[in-house]
Design a protein around this motif. Structure first.
Motif, short mmCIF file in Angstrom:
data_model
loop_
_atom_site.label_atom_id
_atom_site.label_comp_id
_atom_site.label_asym_id
_atom_site.label_seq_id
_atom_site.Cartn_x
_atom_site.Cartn_y
_atom_site.Cartn_z
N LEU A 166 0.81 -1.21 0.00
CA LEU A 166 0.00 0.00 0.00
C LEU A 166 0.84 1.26 0.00
O LEU A 166 0.32 2.36 0.08
N GLY A 167 2.17 1.09 -0.02
CA GLY A 167 3.03 2.27 0.03
C GLY A 167 3.12 2.84 1.43
O GLY A 167 3.31 4.04 1.61
N LEU A 168 2.96 1.99 2.43
CA LEU A 168 2.98 2.47 3.82
C LEU A 168 4.26 2.05 4.55
O LEU A 168 4.69 2.71 5.49
N GLY A 169 4.84 0.94 4.10
CA GLY A 169 5.94 0.32 4.84
C GLY A 169 7.07 1.28 5.17
O GLY A 169 7.47 1.41 6.33
N LEU A 170 7.56 1.99 4.15
CA LEU A 170 8.73 2.84 4.40
C LEU A 170 8.39 4.05 5.26
O LEU A 170 9.24 4.57 5.97
N THR A 171 7.14 4.50 5.18
CA THR A 171 6.73 5.60 6.06
C THR A 171 6.85 5.15 7.51
O THR A 171 7.37 5.87 8.36
N LEU A 172 6.38 3.94 7.76
CA LEU A 172 6.47 3.38 9.12
C LEU A 172 7.92 3.20 9.51
O LEU A 172 8.33 3.57 10.63
N VAL A 173 8.70 2.64 8.57
CA VAL A 173 10.11 2.38 8.88
C VAL A 173 10.80 3.68 9.27
O VAL A 173 11.46 3.76 10.31
N ARG A 174 10.60 4.71 8.45
CA ARG A 174 11.29 5.97 8.77
C ARG A 174 10.82 6.52 10.11
O ARG A 174 11.62 6.95 10.94
N THR A 175 9.50 6.52 10.33
CA THR A 175 8.99 7.05 11.61
C THR A 175 9.59 6.28 12.78
O THR A 175 10.05 6.88 13.76
N LEU A 176 9.59 4.96 12.67
CA LEU A 176 10.08 4.15 13.79
C LEU A 176 11.58 4.38 14.01
O LEU A 176 12.04 4.51 15.16
N VAL A 177 12.33 4.46 12.91
CA VAL A 177 13.78 4.68 13.04
C VAL A 177 14.02 6.03 13.72
O VAL A 177 14.83 6.15 14.64
N GLU A 178 13.27 7.04 13.27
CA GLU A 178 13.48 8.37 13.86
C GLU A 178 13.05 8.40 15.32
O GLU A 178 13.65 9.09 16.14
#
Ligand code: ADP
Length: 653
Positions: free
Chosen positions: A464-476
């Motif tokens: 859905l194009g959500l994975g990397l948004t989550l990844v970046r948020t979690l990493v930050e």
């Protein structure tokens, strides 16, 4: 039209000798001279040629000179022409006064010296030129002020209105005629739109030394008939040539339209925000609702897999169902998380994590999927442990997202490498593949929600194009950063995650503390586990699964039943749903369970569909040791039961 280079003077005098003498003097000084012997002839020439100045004899045969002068001054066109009256020396001062009153600009008497005459003529012409220039200036200003779209009002230093342009007239309801001489604060009444209080008037502002605009302060102009109108205003002092303060000017504008537009924009923004909020709520609800049916399906699939079956269909379909279910669970999880991100609701449950151990765990979990696609996965880990303060579930989410993406976007047979290194006080995780790569223009955008790089024709999207948004948020949220590098299409990609690492001394202290908190379980292979869940299918399927693993199981579907069963069954572990019927929620059940004989130290695991961070917080306050989100992953539960044994986590070296 030829340019007029020299000035023209008309002499009106019936005495030829006088005219002759004057003409000689004036021509010598460079003037062009016209002559008339009667008043009527003079007026005719005047209207035909419009001379720059008239020298007028008082005594004329047809009419007297005062009359001629009055006629010249009465005509608006000729009124600006200066008139120099000349008469015989014996004319008494009465007559002079009469001459000046009839409009003459100056008076000379014969016999007149050439110098005196020319000096008088020049002086009059200079005055006329200055007046002309001033008139032109005034006219220009008037036309400008009348034609601009802003309201302009000027007042003298005492605050009495001197000028109102038509726009100001229309906005205030005061015309120039009615408003002139009135006090500025009466003509220009402005109040604060929010409080309704009168605001400081332009004159006071300027005198206080604070000219200029009122910034964005919302102001209302109250017109003479009481009509309020939103305005923007600007005031300034008026100064003369010498810089003396001679008045104040206020320039203002009706901003009703702009205000309407702003209001409209604000309304639309609110509406959008509201829709967005409802969409987020819907997503959260959807994810939650999708989770409930997933739980029993997952347990059933797991049961089928552990069943010793010779049925070839089940053997073949089992892994497929499991894989598809995993994808579905991941999508639902992403959906849930993303709605939490947008609502700022993600929080971390940090604990001490050894990065290589965490990486190994994730890799082992995703390896089957990766190898299914005939990808080779190489992992390189450092010899020394790297300790992080991290949420292990979220760290796993970051790593498995990156590995899954690498697998998704790499052709079968491709290669994926994961390496962990240390750079100063950061741990660096690199996930590299030799897949389809990411065009440069998309490398920033792919971290944004719903963003996917250009689609490859024929490839079906698996996300859905959500994975990397989550990844970046979690990493930050872990104090880290993520970046992507890709030389371009079909040249592979590399995602680099940097995370802060803990000093090993601090890590050791935290490790000791954590061990102290965890209570050992007698025999994690065979436990008395009670499942409390109002979802009958979910509870039963989980019970079946755990029973299969060698545990003794008791199931209850509401609080009172759970308390009754617990007293009899004396569970070591209770998996307790939070949202329960019959007016007793999971928190209440937990509190009461702990009061039952022998259950003071029972291990309580909260089981919810939501898993919001505030729920975790609440459940931990209510005495739950763990908080798991539905659909419960049996492997995670197994791991959790094992992890509570002392000595399963290596202490830092
Ligand atoms: P999804 O994979 O669900 O589309 P993601 O947020 O995980 O969403 O990724 C966003 C986009 O980034 C993907 O659609 C894909 O275009 C691109 N992408 C992510 N990882 C890779 C990779 N390893 N190689 C190539 N493209 C990738």
């Amino acid at each position: 039209m030829a340019e007029r280079t020299s000035l023209t003077i008309l002499i009106i005098d019936d005495e030829e000798a006088n005219r002759y003498a004057l003409r000689r003097i004036l021509e010598k000084s460079g003037f062009v001279v016209l002559e008339a012997a009667t008043g009527a002839a003079g007026l005719r020439i005047l209207s035909e040629t419009r001379p720059d100045l008239v020298i007028l004899d008082v005594k004329l045969p047809d009419m007297n000179g005062f009359e001629v002068c009055q006629k010249i001054k009465a005509d608006p066109i000729t009124s600006v022409i200066p008139v120099l009256q000349a008469s015989a020396s014996f004319v008494e001062s009465e007559k002079r006064a009469e001459g000046l009153e009839s409009g003459a600009d100056a008076y000379v008497t014969h016999p007149i010296s050439a110098r005196e005459l020319v000096a008088n003529v020049r002086a009059l012409l200079r005055i006329r030129q200055a007046e002309q220039a001033a008139r032109e200036q005034r006219e220009l200003l008037r036309v400008t002020l009348d034609s601009i779209g802003d309201g302009v009002i000027a007042a003298d230093p005492l605050g009495r209105v001197t000028f109102i342009n038509p726009v100001a007239g229309a906005l205030t309801g005061w015309t120039q005629e009615e408003g002139a001489g009135q006090l500025l604060d009466r003509v220009y009444r402005v109040v604060d739109e929010t409080t309704g209080e009168p605001v400081e008037g332009p004159l006071t502002r300027v005198l206080r030394g604070a000219p200029g605009s009122d910034g964005n302060r919302p102001l209302l102009l109250i017109a003479r008939d009481g009509t309020p109108r939103p305005v923007g205003q600007m005031s300034a002092p008026i100064q003369d040539d010498k810089g003396e303060f001679v008045g104040v000017v206020v320039v203002f504008r009706d901003v009703s339209e702009r205000r309407q537009m702003e209001n409209e924009l604000r309304r639309r923004a609110d509406e959008l925000a509201d829709r967005d909020r409802r969409k987020d709520e819907f997503l959260a609800m959807l994810a939650h609702e999708l989770r409930n049916p997933l739980a029993p399906i997952r347990h059933a699939v797991q049961l089928l897999r552990t069943e010793n079956t010779t049925d070839p269909i089940i053997s073949e379909m089992g892994p497929i169902m499991e894989r598809q279910l995993r994808n579905l669970v991941r999508l639902v999880d992403d959906l849930m998380d993303v709605s939490r991100i947008t609502q700022g609701k993600i929080e971390l449950c940090k604990e001490l994590v050894e990065l290589s151990t965490a990486v190994r765990r994730t890799v082992e979990a995703v390896r089957p999927q990766i190898e299914d696609k005939q990808h080779r996965l190489d992992v390189e880990l450092p010899a020394d442990p790297l300790w992080l303060e991290a949420d292990p579930a979220r760290l796993d989410q970051v790593l498995s997202n990156l590995l899954n993406n690498s697998s998704k976007y790499t052709q079968p047979g491709g290669q994926i490498q994961l390496s962990v290194t240390r750079e100063d006080n950061r741990a660096v995780v690199r996930v590299r593949d030799n897949g389809i790569g990411i065009p440069e223009h998309m490398q920033r955008a792919i971290f944004d929600m719903f963003q996917q790089a250009d689609r490859v024709p024929g490839r079906v999207s698996e996300g859905l194009g959500l994975g990397l948004t989550l990844v970046r948020t979690l990493v930050e949220m872990h104090g880290g950063s993520i970046e992507v590098q890709s030389p371009g299409r079909d040249q592979g990609s590399e995602f680099v995650v940097r995370l802060p690492i803990l000093d090993s001394r601090i890590a050791q202290e935290k490790q000791a503390e954590a061990l102290k908190r965890k209570a050992p379980l007698a025999n994690p292979k065979s436990l008395r586990i009670m499942i409390v869940d109002d979802n009958v299918d979910g509870a039963r399927s989980l019970g079946l699964l755990l029973r299969k693993e060698g545990h003794q199981i008791e199931v209850a579907h509401d609080g009172p039943a759970a308390l009754e069963a617990a007293a009899r069954f004396c569970p070591e572990v209770v998996l307790l749903d939070i949202g329960l019927p019959k007016g007793m929620d999971g928190y209440e059940v937990a509190r009461r369970l702990r009061q039952l004989p022998g259950l003071k130290d029972v291990m309580l695991v909260a089981l919810t569909g939501f898993g919001q961070e505030e729920d975790r917080q609440r459940s931990s306050e209510a005495g739950f040791q763990f908080h798991l989100v539905k659909p419960l992953d049996p492997a995670l539960l197994r791991d959790l039961l094992l992890r509570t044994r002392p000595g399963t986590e290596e202490p830092p070296s």
